[in-house]
Design an enzyme around this catalytic site. Structure first.
Site, mmCIF file in Angstrom:
data_model
loop_
_atom_site.group_PDB
_atom_site.id
_atom_site.type_symbol
_atom_site.label_atom_id
_atom_site.label_comp_id
_atom_site.label_asym_id
_atom_site.label_seq_id
_atom_site.Cartn_x
_atom_site.Cartn_y
_atom_site.Cartn_z
ATOM 1 C CE1 TYR A 1 98.840 75.118 32.396
ATOM 2 C CE2 TYR A 1 100.391 75.840 34.086
ATOM 3 C CZ TYR A 1 99.103 75.496 33.707
ATOM 4 O OH TYR A 1 98.086 75.518 34.625
ATOM 5 C CD GLU B 1 97.615 76.920 37.563
ATOM 6 O OE1 GLU B 1 98.842 76.921 37.294
ATOM 7 O OE2 GLU B 1 96.767 76.293 36.908
ATOM 8 N NE ARG C 1 94.274 59.104 44.970
ATOM 9 C CZ ARG C 1 95.386 58.821 44.274
ATOM 10 N NH1 ARG C 1 96.280 59.777 44.036
ATOM 11 N NH2 ARG C 1 95.603 57.613 43.822
ATOM 12 N N GLY D 1 80.393 63.023 50.734
ATOM 13 C CA GLY D 1 80.163 64.397 50.321
ATOM 14 C C GLY D 1 79.696 65.287 51.460
ATOM 15 N N PRO E 1 88.120 63.997 39.069
ATOM 16 C CG PRO E 1 89.324 62.833 37.457
ATOM 17 C CD PRO E 1 88.707 62.669 38.818
#
Length: 423
Positions: free
Chosen positions: A118, A160, A226, A296, A411
């Site tokens: 970060y 997280e 992915r 989907g 995204p």
């Protein structure tokens, strides 16, 4: 009226944080500069990524999705996330955009993102803001937007950390070796891989609707990642995921799906993450609508597997749209599972049907002829235009927005829109 106002079940309330609030001075500054930053945010994020990858080219090769970078969709998603988060801070102080934070945190965890990354992002994002805003980036403005960034970053780090702990792994240490034990050709462009842990240890638990990340080494030495939805019921020892070969064309689009199709076979090893994802099937016995299009269908198959395994008694309405029967992956699995449900029904639309197919089920999905039970919870997965259409139809039928949940592959350009069309 179908549906009722309910607390969304998929916002990971077990990681609920305290209120996120800017200091009064920063809130005033952010409110005053939000229009200018919002207008320039696409330019800022484009410059940010160029600066980040110039300083750390290994991040583009081994962490970020090169296809999304080339298409600009990751830049758009980041711009939308920053704008949506800042807007929430100044317009709804004391609250948090939980759906936005949890969606991002699950994706980060699936990639192995750690807190140490970060500050690197902050350095280059802050430099991009200063460069694009020029003289308008005063010390006061910079400090205010730094506060926005670290409120968002700290919230993500906490979520997280909780996600990693839930999976029993160290922060960022989500990767394990799995072995492909079977490869099944579903359609001309979809292959299912069945995998199990190569080390013989127990497979990590997951909830129907979640995904795994798969990391592969490509011909140029890059390690690209992915995400693919799991299609098993929770608790299965062997895990399955289906991969649709993307349209390769020019550039990096489809490089991972093409690699999996062309180079990964039974007996091969795959590097796979623990399962993550915030769009998960609830355990309540509510009536359900599972609507999917194209690939989907994958999280919906996992949900159907889970519902059948636990003897779900309420109505389950499965809606699917595809180009043709030959393109409809996992069709036999969907049909098999629907018949196992006490009150399951299936409704399929094809753009190019074959044989004696009802005219009313050709083309785009139309829910007007389907009865929606009271209290229905809807789950959507497919291309954004499909999900927007189905969501609009559900809202017009009286389904409350909180009862509509979705998973987007790639995204999330929907959630970050601050026009009420998010989750």
């Amino acid at each position: 009226m179908p549906g009722s106002p309910t607390m969304p079940h998929n916002t990971n309330l077990r990681y609920k944080l305290g209120p996120l609030m800017l200091t009064q001075k920063s809130a005033e500054t952010v409110r005053a500069t939000l229009p200018a930053v919002g207008e320039a945010i696409d330019t800022i994020t484009d410059l940010f990524y160029r600066k980040l990858f110039a300083a750390h080219p290994e991040l583009l090769r081994n962490l970020f999705n090169r296809a999304n970078q080339a298409a600009g969709t990751q830049r758009q998603a980041l711009a939308g996330a920053i704008a949506a988060f800042a807007t929430a801070l100044v317009e709804r102080p004391g609250t948090r955009p939980d759906a936005l934070l949890n969606r991002i945190a699950h994706k980060h965890a699936s990639l192995g993102v750690s807190a140490a990354q970060y500050p690197v992002v902050h350095r280059h994002l802050s430099a991009a803001i200063a460069e694009v805003l020029g003289d308008a980036a005063t010390e006061e403005v910079t400090a205010a937007w730094d506060e926005v960034y670290w409120l968002m970053a700290d919230a993500l780090i906490q979520i997280e950390r909780g996600l990693y702990a839930e999976q029993g792994v160290l922060v960022g240490g989500t990767w394990r070796q799995w072995q492909v034990i079977e490869r099944v050709r579903e359609t001309a462009d979809v292959v299912t891989f069945r995998i199990r842990p190569a080390d013989g240890r127990r497979a990590p638990a997951f909830t129907a609707g979640q995904y795994i990340s798969v990391r592969v080494e490509l011909a140029d030495g890059a390690h690209q990642i992915r995400q693919y939805s799991l299609t098993n019921a929770p608790g299965a020892t062997v895990r399955s995921f289906s991969v649709k070969r993307a349209d390769t064309g020019e550039g990096p689009a489809g490089e991972v799906s093409g690699h999996l199709h062309d180079h990964v076979h039974e007996g091969d090893a795959l590097t796979v993450s623990a399962p993550f994802g915030d769009t998960v099937l609830d355990t309540t016995d509510a009536p359900l609508l599972l609507a999917s299009a194209g690939i989907g269908c994958t999280p919906m198959v996992a949900m159907l597997e889970d519902l059948a395994a636990r003897g779900h008694q309420a109505p389950v309405i499965a809606v699917h749209a595809d180009r043709s029967p030959a393109d409809h992956a996992l069709r036999a699995d969907q049909e098999r599972l629907i018949t196992k449900l006490a009150r399951g029904t299936a409704h399929i639309w094809y753009e190019r049907p074959e044989g004696d197919w009802p005219a009313g089920r050709t083309g785009l999905v139309d829910l007007s002829g389907i009865e929606l039970p009271d209290g229905v919870q809807a789950y959507l997965c497919g291309p954004l235009p499909f999900m927007r259409s189905v969501r609009t139809q559900l809202l017009e039928r009286g389904v409350h927005p909180s009862a509509i949940h979705y998973e987007v592959f790639g995204p999330d350009l929907w959630l970050t829109r601050d026009d009420g069309e998010g989750r």
